[in-house]
Scaffold this motif. Structure first.
Motif, PDB file in Angstrom:
ATOM      1  N   LYS A  89      -6.824   1.878  -7.187  1.00 22.97           N
ATOM      2  CA  LYS A  89      -8.084   1.147  -6.980  1.00 22.97           C
ATOM      3  C   LYS A  89      -9.152   2.091  -6.430  1.00 22.97           C
ATOM      4  O   LYS A  89      -8.939   2.763  -5.426  1.00 22.97           O
ATOM      5  CB  LYS A  89      -7.844  -0.006  -5.994  1.00 22.97           C
ATOM      6  CG  LYS A  89      -9.053  -0.874  -5.750  1.00 22.97           C
ATOM      7  CD  LYS A  89      -8.675  -2.025  -4.812  1.00 22.97           C
ATOM      8  CE  LYS A  89      -9.877  -2.756  -4.257  1.00 22.97           C
ATOM      9  NZ  LYS A  89     -10.640  -3.485  -5.230  1.00 22.97           N
ATOM     10  N   PHE A  90     -10.300   2.117  -7.093  1.00 25.94           N
ATOM     11  CA  PHE A  90     -11.372   3.052  -6.716  1.00 25.94           C
ATOM     12  C   PHE A  90     -12.523   2.321  -6.038  1.00 25.94           C
ATOM     13  O   PHE A  90     -12.923   1.240  -6.465  1.00 25.94           O
ATOM     14  CB  PHE A  90     -11.883   3.782  -7.966  1.00 25.94           C
ATOM     15  CG  PHE A  90     -10.820   4.669  -8.572  1.00 25.94           C
ATOM     16  CD1 PHE A  90     -10.642   5.961  -8.134  1.00 25.94           C
ATOM     17  CD2 PHE A  90      -9.949   4.168  -9.545  1.00 25.94           C
ATOM     18  CE1 PHE A  90      -9.643   6.759  -8.660  1.00 25.94           C
ATOM     19  CE2 PHE A  90      -8.944   4.959 -10.076  1.00 25.94           C
ATOM     20  CZ  PHE A  90      -8.786   6.256  -9.626  1.00 25.94           C
ATOM     21  N   SER A  91     -13.061   2.937  -4.988  1.00 25.54           N
ATOM     22  CA  SER A  91     -14.251   2.405  -4.315  1.00 25.54           C
ATOM     23  C   SER A  91     -14.979   3.613  -3.696  1.00 25.54           C
ATOM     24  O   SER A  91     -14.596   4.758  -3.933  1.00 25.54           O
ATOM     25  CB  SER A  91     -13.839   1.393  -3.249  1.00 25.54           C
ATOM     26  OG  SER A  91     -12.955   1.981  -2.325  1.00 25.54           O
ATOM     27  N   THR A  92     -16.016   3.332  -2.898  1.00 24.62           N
ATOM     28  CA  THR A  92     -16.714   4.432  -2.199  1.00 24.62           C
ATOM     29  C   THR A  92     -16.989   4.015  -0.772  1.00 24.62           C
ATOM     30  O   THR A  92     -17.013   2.828  -0.445  1.00 24.62           O
ATOM     31  CB  THR A  92     -18.056   4.779  -2.873  1.00 24.62           C
ATOM     32  OG1 THR A  92     -18.846   3.603  -2.929  1.00 24.62           O
ATOM     33  CG2 THR A  92     -17.884   5.346  -4.258  1.00 24.62           C
ATOM     34  N   VAL A 117     -13.055   6.773  -2.794  1.00 20.29           N
ATOM     35  CA  VAL A 117     -11.809   6.362  -2.154  1.00 20.29           C
ATOM     36  C   VAL A 117     -10.874   5.893  -3.265  1.00 20.29           C
ATOM     37  O   VAL A 117     -11.311   5.183  -4.182  1.00 20.29           O
ATOM     38  CB  VAL A 117     -12.054   5.178  -1.175  1.00 20.29           C
ATOM     39  CG1 VAL A 117     -10.744   4.684  -0.577  1.00 20.29           C
ATOM     40  CG2 VAL A 117     -13.029   5.587  -0.079  1.00 20.29           C
ATOM     41  N   MET A 118      -9.625   6.292  -3.186  1.00 24.68           N
ATOM     42  CA  MET A 118      -8.631   5.746  -4.122  1.00 24.68           C
ATOM     43  C   MET A 118      -7.479   5.180  -3.298  1.00 24.68           C
ATOM     44  O   MET A 118      -6.915   5.874  -2.453  1.00 24.68           O
ATOM     45  CB  MET A 118      -8.101   6.835  -5.062  1.00 24.68           C
ATOM     46  CG  MET A 118      -7.080   6.271  -6.048  1.00 24.68           C
ATOM     47  SD  MET A 118      -6.489   7.514  -7.217  1.00 24.68           S
ATOM     48  CE  MET A 118      -5.292   8.393  -6.223  1.00 24.68           C
ATOM     49  N   GLU A 119      -7.175   3.903  -3.547  1.00 24.38           N
ATOM     50  CA  GLU A 119      -6.012   3.285  -2.903  1.00 24.38           C
ATOM     51  C   GLU A 119      -4.950   3.049  -3.962  1.00 24.38           C
ATOM     52  O   GLU A 119      -5.277   2.670  -5.094  1.00 24.38           O
ATOM     53  CB  GLU A 119      -6.404   1.946  -2.290  1.00 24.38           C
ATOM     54  CG  GLU A 119      -7.244   2.089  -1.056  1.00 24.38           C
ATOM     55  CD  GLU A 119      -7.817   0.748  -0.627  1.00 24.38           C
ATOM     56  OE1 GLU A 119      -7.632   0.376   0.529  1.00 24.38           O
ATOM     57  OE2 GLU A 119      -8.444   0.078  -1.479  1.00 24.38           O
ATOM     58  N   VAL A 120      -3.709   3.275  -3.571  1.00 23.76           N
ATOM     59  CA  VAL A 120      -2.600   3.076  -4.503  1.00 23.76           C
ATOM     60  C   VAL A 120      -1.694   1.996  -3.930  1.00 23.76           C
ATOM     61  O   VAL A 120      -1.323   2.052  -2.750  1.00 23.76           O
ATOM     62  CB  VAL A 120      -1.790   4.380  -4.696  1.00 23.76           C
ATOM     63  CG1 VAL A 120      -0.708   4.200  -5.747  1.00 23.76           C
ATOM     64  CG2 VAL A 120      -2.705   5.539  -5.072  1.00 23.76           C
ATOM     65  N   LEU A 148       0.855  -1.176   0.000  1.00 22.75           N
ATOM     66  CA  LEU A 148       0.000   0.000   0.000  1.00 22.75           C
ATOM     67  C   LEU A 148       0.899   1.237   0.000  1.00 22.75           C
ATOM     68  O   LEU A 148       1.843   1.325   0.787  1.00 22.75           O
ATOM     69  CB  LEU A 148      -0.888   0.011   1.244  1.00 22.75           C
ATOM     70  CG  LEU A 148      -1.780   1.249   1.360  1.00 22.75           C
ATOM     71  CD1 LEU A 148      -2.936   1.199   0.371  1.00 22.75           C
ATOM     72  CD2 LEU A 148      -2.321   1.404   2.770  1.00 22.75           C
ATOM     73  N   VAL A 149       0.601   2.155  -0.888  1.00 20.12           N
ATOM     74  CA  VAL A 149       1.352   3.413  -0.971  1.00 20.12           C
ATOM     75  C   VAL A 149       0.544   4.531  -0.325  1.00 20.12           C
ATOM     76  O   VAL A 149       1.048   5.292   0.494  1.00 20.12           O
ATOM     77  CB  VAL A 149       1.647   3.748  -2.455  1.00 20.12           C
ATOM     78  CG1 VAL A 149       2.161   5.170  -2.613  1.00 20.12           C
ATOM     79  CG2 VAL A 149       2.623   2.750  -3.040  1.00 20.12           C
ATOM     80  N   GLY A 201      -5.486  19.618  -8.694  1.00 16.26           N
ATOM     81  CA  GLY A 201      -5.206  18.182  -8.808  1.00 16.26           C
ATOM     82  C   GLY A 201      -3.982  17.817  -7.996  1.00 16.26           C
ATOM     83  O   GLY A 201      -3.156  18.678  -7.682  1.00 16.26           O
ATOM     84  N   PHE A 202      -3.894  16.536  -7.631  1.00 19.21           N
ATOM     85  CA  PHE A 202      -2.681  16.050  -6.966  1.00 19.21           C
ATOM     86  C   PHE A 202      -2.181  14.814  -7.709  1.00 19.21           C
ATOM     87  O   PHE A 202      -2.957  14.124  -8.378  1.00 19.21           O
ATOM     88  CB  PHE A 202      -2.949  15.707  -5.486  1.00 19.21           C
ATOM     89  CG  PHE A 202      -3.862  14.520  -5.287  1.00 19.21           C
ATOM     90  CD1 PHE A 202      -3.367  13.223  -5.198  1.00 19.21           C
ATOM     91  CD2 PHE A 202      -5.237  14.701  -5.220  1.00 19.21           C
ATOM     92  CE1 PHE A 202      -4.212  12.137  -5.039  1.00 19.21           C
ATOM     93  CE2 PHE A 202      -6.102  13.613  -5.069  1.00 19.21           C
ATOM     94  CZ  PHE A 202      -5.581  12.334  -4.970  1.00 19.21           C
ATOM     95  N   CYS A 203      -0.890  14.555  -7.586  1.00 16.65           N
ATOM     96  CA  CYS A 203      -0.284  13.375  -8.210  1.00 16.65           C
ATOM     97  C   CYS A 203       0.276  12.453  -7.138  1.00 16.65           C
ATOM     98  O   CYS A 203       0.748  12.936  -6.092  1.00 16.65           O
ATOM     99  CB  CYS A 203       0.888  13.771  -9.105  1.00 16.65           C
ATOM    100  SG  CYS A 203       0.478  14.909 -10.419  1.00 16.65           S
ATOM    101  N   LEU A 204       0.224  11.180  -7.414  1.00 18.03           N
ATOM    102  CA  LEU A 204       0.923  10.175  -6.605  1.00 18.03           C
ATOM    103  C   LEU A 204       1.709   9.331  -7.596  1.00 18.03           C
ATOM    104  O   LEU A 204       1.182   8.358  -8.148  1.00 18.03           O
ATOM    105  CB  LEU A 204      -0.071   9.344  -5.799  1.00 18.03           C
ATOM    106  CG  LEU A 204      -0.738  10.048  -4.608  1.00 18.03           C
ATOM    107  CD1 LEU A 204      -1.913   9.230  -4.084  1.00 18.03           C
ATOM    108  CD2 LEU A 204       0.254  10.323  -3.475  1.00 18.03           C
ATOM    109  N   GLU A 205       2.954   9.757  -7.862  1.00 17.50           N
ATOM    110  CA  GLU A 205       3.781   9.126  -8.893  1.00 17.50           C
ATOM    111  C   GLU A 205       4.705   8.114  -8.210  1.00 17.50           C
ATOM    112  O   GLU A 205       5.600   8.496  -7.472  1.00 17.50           O
ATOM    113  CB  GLU A 205       4.628  10.183  -9.603  1.00 17.50           C
ATOM    114  CG  GLU A 205       3.850  11.352 -10.154  1.00 17.50           C
ATOM    115  CD  GLU A 205       4.713  12.612 -10.240  1.00 17.50           C
ATOM    116  OE1 GLU A 205       5.756  12.589 -10.908  1.00 17.50           O
ATOM    117  OE2 GLU A 205       4.349  13.614  -9.609  1.00 17.50           O
TER     118      GLU A 205
END
Ligand code: GLA
Length: 373
Positions: free
Chosen positions: A369-372, A299-302, A287-288, A334-338
C-alpha cells in the motif's frame, strides 16, 4: 517492441453521492493490453497497463507474471517508477535476478535440492550452488501465464492462471495456480494467490518485486524500514536455515522501530538477506513492514497472511544490468520484501508446514500500500 495498446476497459464508476450533488465522477480506471514481444519458442507475450482513479499505474506481463513498472506519486504528486525491471521482453529473456516476478513452486531455498515426503525422496534442480532456489531452472517466473483482465468494486486487475504438471522441476502433483494482481483506489497493489493439487507437494509462492522509493535517483540506504518481527531465521553460510529462530531485539537485525536500511549495514556482512518471522496477531492479515523514503515522502506498507518475509537488499546486484530509465542495477539499488513461508521448510520439521494436499486450497494474500507523508 511494444505496439499500440488496446484499451480493454474504461470503467464508469459513479460515486454514491452523485445523484445528490450532481457532480460527474467519471472513472479514470483502465486496462490496456499491448504486445510485449515473442519468446525464443515463438510465443507472443502481452503487457497489461492498469491505471486507477488516482493515476497510479502498474504494468504486468504474462511472462513470469512480472510487474515491470509501478508508477506511484510522491508528496508533490509527481509520479516515479518505484520498482526495478526492464521495458522490453528480451531483457527479461536474457536473464535477471527475479525482478518483479511470481516465484514458485517454492520461494527461496531447499537444502541440497531434495526433500522426502511420505517415504519418497524427491530431487530438484540445484540451481544455487548446492541448493535449490525459487522453484528451479524454469520456475513460475519464466512461464507464460493465461491472463484475464479483472474489474470489480476494489479496482482493476489481472488474473493469471498456470497449470504446473506432475514432476515439473521435480515437484509432485498437478498444481493449478491462480495469481490475481489488483490495483485499488487505495493505491494498493494487492496480490492474491490460490492453488490446488492432486498429490501432496510443498508450495511456497511469493512475489519478488524490488523497490526503490526514490524512483532510482538514490540507493536504498536512507529508506526508513520498520519490520513487524521480533525474531529471524538463522541460516548457515549457504543461506539454509539451521532451525534456530533468534530474538533480534537490540541487534543490527532489529527493525521493530524505524531505522534506515544503511544504519547498521557495516554489521551485516554482504547486506540483509534474511527471513523475518512476523509477529502474528489473531487477524488473518498482519502488518509486515512499513517503509518511508524522506526525499520523496513515499510510504509503502506491506500486509500479508504469510508467517515471514524475506528482506533482501539486492546484495547480488553487480552493475552488469541496466534497467528502465538507464539506471544501472548495482548493489543496494533495490530491496525486496518477499512474503512467504520459511526457507527449506520441507526439510525442517519444526517449521510451519508448506505441504499442500489434495482437497485443500492454498491461499495467500499480500498488499503493498502506497501513500505519502
Ligand atoms: C532472494 C534470496 C536471495 C537471492 C535473490 C535472487 O531474495 O533470498 O538470496 O537469491 O532472491 O537474487
Amino acid at each position: 517492441m511494444v505496439g499500440l495498446g488496446v484499451v480493454l476497459n474504461f470503467i464508469g464508476c459513479k460515486s454514491q453521492n452523485e445523484t445528490k450533488n450532481k457532480t460527474q465522477n467519471v472513472s479514470k480506471m483502465e486496462i490496456i493490453k499491448e504486445n510485449f514481444g515473442t519468446t525464443t519458442e515463438g510465443v507472443t507475450v502481452d503487457l497489461y497497463t492498469l491505471k486507477n482513479n488516482n493515476g497510479m499505474i502498474v504494468k504486468i506481463t504474462n511472462y513470469g507474471g512480472i510487474v515491470t513498472s509501478l508508477l506511484v506519486p510522491d508528496k508533490n504528486g509527481n509520479m516515479d517508477d518505484v520498482t526495478l525491471g526492464f521495458d522490453n521482453l528480451q531483457a527479461y529473456l536474457d536473464g535477471h535476478p527475479y525482478f518483479g516476478c511470481i516465484v514458485g513452486r517454492y520461494g527461496n531455498r531447499i537444502a541440497k535440492g531434495k526433500f522426502e515426503l511420505d517415504g519418497v525422496e524427491y530431487k530438484l534442480a540445484t540451481n544455487n550452488d548446492e541448493n535449490h532456489l525459487h522453484g528451479g531452472e524454469i520456475g513460475f517466473d519464466k512461464k507464460i501465464w493465461d491472463a484475464e483482465p479483472v474489474e470489480n468494486e476494489e479496482g482493476v486487475g489481472l488474473k493469471l492462471h498456470y497449470v504446473s504438471e506432475d514432476m515439473e522441476e521435480g515437484y509432485p502433483g498437478n498444481l493449478d495456480v491462480t495469481v490475481t494482481y489488483m490495483l485499488t483506489d487505495e493505491n494498493e497493489l494487492k496480490i492474491n494467490y490460490e492453488a490446488t493439487i492432486n498429490k501432496p507437494c510443498p508450495i511456497n509462492l511469493t512475489w519478488h518485486g524490488y523497490f526503490n522509493l526514490t524512483g532510482g535517483k538514490e540507493k536504498i540506504l536512507n529508506h526508513e524500514m520498520e519490520i513487524n518481527a521480533d525474531k529471524y531465521v538463522v541460516v548457515d553460510e549457504t543461506l539454509i536455515p539451521t532451525g534456530e529462530l533468534r530474538d533480534l531485539i537490540g541487534s543490527e537485525m532489529d527493525f521493530t522501530s524505524p531505522k534506515t536500511i544503511g544504519s547498521r549495514f557495516d554489521k551485516v556482512p554482504g547486506g540483509y538477506d534474511h527471513t523475518y518471522v512476523i509477529n502474528k496477531s489473531s487477524s488473518e492479515i498482519d502488518l509486515v513492514a512499513r517503509v518511508y523514503e524522506p526525499t520523496s515522502g513515499r510510504v509503502m506498507e506491506v500486509y500479508s497472511t504469510e508467517p515471514s518475509v524475506q528482506f533482501y537488499t539486492g546484495n547480488f546486484l553487480d552493475g552488469s544490468l541496466t534497467g528502465k530509465n538507464e539506471i544501472v542495477y548495482e548493489k543496494q539499488v533495490g530491496f525486496c520484501l518477499e512474503t512467504q513461508h520459511f526457507p527449506d521448510s520441507p526439510n525442517q520439521p519444526s517449521f510451519p508446514s508448506t505441504i499442500l494436499k489434495p482437497g485443500e486450497k492454498y491461499s495467500q494474500t499480500t498488499i503493498y500500500k502506497f501513500s505519502t507523508k
